[in-house]
Scaffold this active site. Structure first.
Site, PDB file in Angstrom:
ATOM      1  N   PRO A   9      21.405   5.999   3.572  1.00 48.34           N
ATOM      2  CA  PRO A   9      20.314   4.454   2.309  1.00 48.34           C
ATOM      3  C   PRO A   9      20.454   6.065   0.825  1.00 48.34           C
ATOM      4  CG  PRO A   9      19.485   6.110   4.635  1.00 48.34           C
ATOM      5  CD  PRO A   9      21.246   6.506   4.696  1.00 48.34           C
ATOM      6  N   ASN A  10      19.814   5.484   0.062  1.00 47.97           N
ATOM      7  CA  ASN A  10      19.869   5.022  -1.114  1.00 47.97           C
ATOM      8  C   ASN A  10      21.248   5.814  -2.130  1.00 47.97           C
ATOM      9  OD1 ASN A  10      17.036   4.832  -1.362  1.00 47.97           O
ATOM     10  ND2 ASN A  10      17.263   6.849   0.531  1.00 47.97           N
ATOM     11  N   ARG A  17      20.387   8.233  -9.746  1.00 45.64           N
ATOM     12  CA  ARG A  17      19.041   8.919  -8.649  1.00 45.64           C
ATOM     13  C   ARG A  17      19.688  10.715  -8.852  1.00 45.64           C
ATOM     14  NH1 ARG A  17      20.456   9.798  -2.305  1.00 45.64           N
ATOM     15  NH2 ARG A  17      18.818  10.878  -2.024  1.00 45.64           N
ATOM     16  N   TYR A  22      22.880  14.841  -7.647  1.00 42.35           N
ATOM     17  CA  TYR A  22      23.559  14.185  -7.708  1.00 42.35           C
ATOM     18  C   TYR A  22      24.817  13.184  -8.018  1.00 42.35           C
ATOM     19  CZ  TYR A  22      20.860  13.566  -3.407  1.00 42.35           C
ATOM     20  OH  TYR A  22      19.638  14.439  -3.021  1.00 42.35           O
ATOM     21  N   ASN A  71      29.607   9.710   4.218  1.00 38.96           N
ATOM     22  CA  ASN A  71      27.460  10.110   4.090  1.00 38.96           C
ATOM     23  C   ASN A  71      26.825   9.657   4.828  1.00 38.96           C
ATOM     24  OD1 ASN A  71      26.270  11.897   2.820  1.00 38.96           O
ATOM     25  ND2 ASN A  71      26.802  11.940   0.290  1.00 38.96           N
ATOM     26  N   ALA A  74      20.436  10.387   3.938  1.00 31.01           N
ATOM     27  CA  ALA A  74      18.412  11.307   4.767  1.00 31.01           C
ATOM     28  C   ALA A  74      18.921  11.672   5.794  1.00 31.01           C
ATOM     29  CB  ALA A  74      18.007  11.232   3.950  1.00 31.01           C
ATOM     30  N   HIS A  77      20.210  14.411   8.283  1.00 31.99           N
ATOM     31  CA  HIS A  77      18.828  15.218   9.444  1.00 31.99           C
ATOM     32  C   HIS A  77      18.092  14.899  10.692  1.00 31.99           C
ATOM     33  CE1 HIS A  77      20.085  16.685   5.817  1.00 31.99           C
ATOM     34  NE2 HIS A  77      19.956  16.303   4.829  1.00 31.99           N
ATOM     35  N   GLU A  97      32.279  15.120   7.303  1.00 33.01           N
ATOM     36  CA  GLU A  97      31.064  14.740   6.560  1.00 33.01           C
ATOM     37  C   GLU A  97      31.485  15.602   5.350  1.00 33.01           C
ATOM     38  OE1 GLU A  97      27.836  15.294   9.171  1.00 33.01           O
ATOM     39  OE2 GLU A  97      26.752  16.456   7.706  1.00 33.01           O
ATOM     40  N   HIS A  99      29.021  15.729   1.311  1.00 32.67           N
ATOM     41  CA  HIS A  99      27.484  15.305   0.784  1.00 32.67           C
ATOM     42  C   HIS A  99      27.964  15.892  -0.681  1.00 32.67           C
ATOM     43  CE1 HIS A  99      25.044  15.073   4.450  1.00 32.67           C
ATOM     44  NE2 HIS A  99      25.877  15.917   5.348  1.00 32.67           N
ATOM     45  N   SER A 101      25.967  16.726  -2.696  1.00 32.69           N
ATOM     46  CA  SER A 101      24.981  18.120  -3.236  1.00 32.69           C
ATOM     47  C   SER A 101      25.300  19.351  -1.991  1.00 32.69           C
ATOM     48  CB  SER A 101      23.028  18.064  -2.936  1.00 32.69           C
ATOM     49  OG  SER A 101      23.330  18.023  -1.863  1.00 32.69           O
ATOM     50  N   ARG A 106      19.123  23.823  -0.893  1.00 30.57           N
ATOM     51  CA  ARG A 106      17.727  23.259  -0.576  1.00 30.57           C
ATOM     52  C   ARG A 106      16.877  23.371   0.361  1.00 30.57           C
ATOM     53  NH1 ARG A 106      20.521  16.806  -2.281  1.00 30.57           N
ATOM     54  NH2 ARG A 106      18.153  16.796  -2.893  1.00 30.57           N
ATOM     55  N   ARG A 110      16.951  19.847   5.025  1.00 33.40           N
ATOM     56  CA  ARG A 110      18.283  19.138   4.675  1.00 33.40           C
ATOM     57  C   ARG A 110      19.176  19.992   5.222  1.00 33.40           C
ATOM     58  NH1 ARG A 110      17.771  15.118   0.998  1.00 33.40           N
ATOM     59  NH2 ARG A 110      15.384  15.200  -0.264  1.00 33.40           N
TER      60      ARG A 110
HETATM   61  C1  DQA Z   1      22.970  13.394   0.470  1.00 35.04           C
HETATM   62  C2  DQA Z   1      21.758  15.344   0.949  1.00 35.04           C
HETATM   63  C3  DQA Z   1      20.897  14.672   1.859  1.00 35.04           C
HETATM   64  O1  DQA Z   1      20.089  15.125   2.201  1.00 35.04           O
HETATM   65  C4  DQA Z   1      20.075  14.027   0.923  1.00 35.04           C
HETATM   66  O2  DQA Z   1      19.533  12.978   1.769  1.00 35.04           O
HETATM   67  C5  DQA Z   1      21.159  12.327   0.422  1.00 35.04           C
HETATM   68  C6  DQA Z   1      21.953  12.899  -0.150  1.00 35.04           C
HETATM   69  C7  DQA Z   1      24.133  14.125  -0.203  1.00 35.04           C
HETATM   70  O3  DQA Z   1      25.423  13.930  -0.554  1.00 35.04           O
HETATM   71  O4  DQA Z   1      24.027  14.791  -0.915  1.00 35.04           O
HETATM   72  O5  DQA Z   1      20.570  10.952   0.033  1.00 35.04           O
HETATM   73  O6  DQA Z   1      23.474  13.443   1.948  1.00 35.04           O
END
Ligand code: DQA
Length: 144
Positions: A9-10, A17, A22, A71, A74, A77, A97, A99, A101, A106, A110
């Site tokens: 998502p997102n 964003r 990011y 990836n 969210a 978690h 996996e 990420h 960030s 954070r 997370r």
């Molecule tokens: C993320 C880290 C997650 O906590 C966050 O919800 C994201 C991006 C990252 O790539 O750093 O959407 O997966």
């Protein structure tokens, strides 16, 4: 070698964003970078804001893909379902996996990944380049 790259998502909003967290690369930029650095790997790149899509796609990988870079965003978690899906195919389709960030720097929520235990490894904190690092690690593992 055929690798499925999954984005949760997102992540379709990357580029605009929270760029201070990011980075400014879009998902299209990241896909292009992976394909340029690994021309010999067949990469299929997907994004969905729906947990169900991601779970379905993972469940369909058996016999079709050699590995997954994911990836979960969210869902990392929160989603036991995503963890179970990765575990269900892990015997033949290992996952790494990634990420953008460093989630450990954070908010506390997370810090825990429900999906990482279903993966062979995790890479975080290198923004878009992390995807290429994850693919490098996966290719190495699959070629060993
Ligand atoms: C993320 C880290 C997650 O906590 C966050 O919800 C994201 C991006 C990252 O790539 O750093 O959407 O997966």
């Amino acid at each position: 070698m055929k690798i499925l790259v999954l984005n949760g998502p997102n992540l379709n909003l990357l580029g605009t964003r929270e760029p201070e967290i990011y980075g400014t690369e879009t998902l299209t930029d990241i896909e292009a970078q992976m394909k340029t650095i690994f021309p010999e790997v067949e990469i299929e790149f997907r994004q969905s804001n729906s947990e169900a899509d991601l779970i379905t796609w993972i469940g369909e990988t058996r016999g079709k893909f050699d590995g997954i870079v994911i990836n979960p965003a969210a869902l990392t978690h929160t989603s036991l379902g995503l963890c179970d899906a990765l575990k269900a195919v892990a015997d033949v389709v290992p996952a790494v996996e990634v990420h953008l960030s460093n989630t450990h720097t954070r908010e506390a929520i997370r810090h825990k990944s429900l999906t990482a235990p279903a993966c062979i490894g995790q890479i975080m904190g290198f923004q878009g380049f992390g995807y290429t690092l994850a693919l490098r690690a996966l290719v190495q593992k699959l070629s060993a």
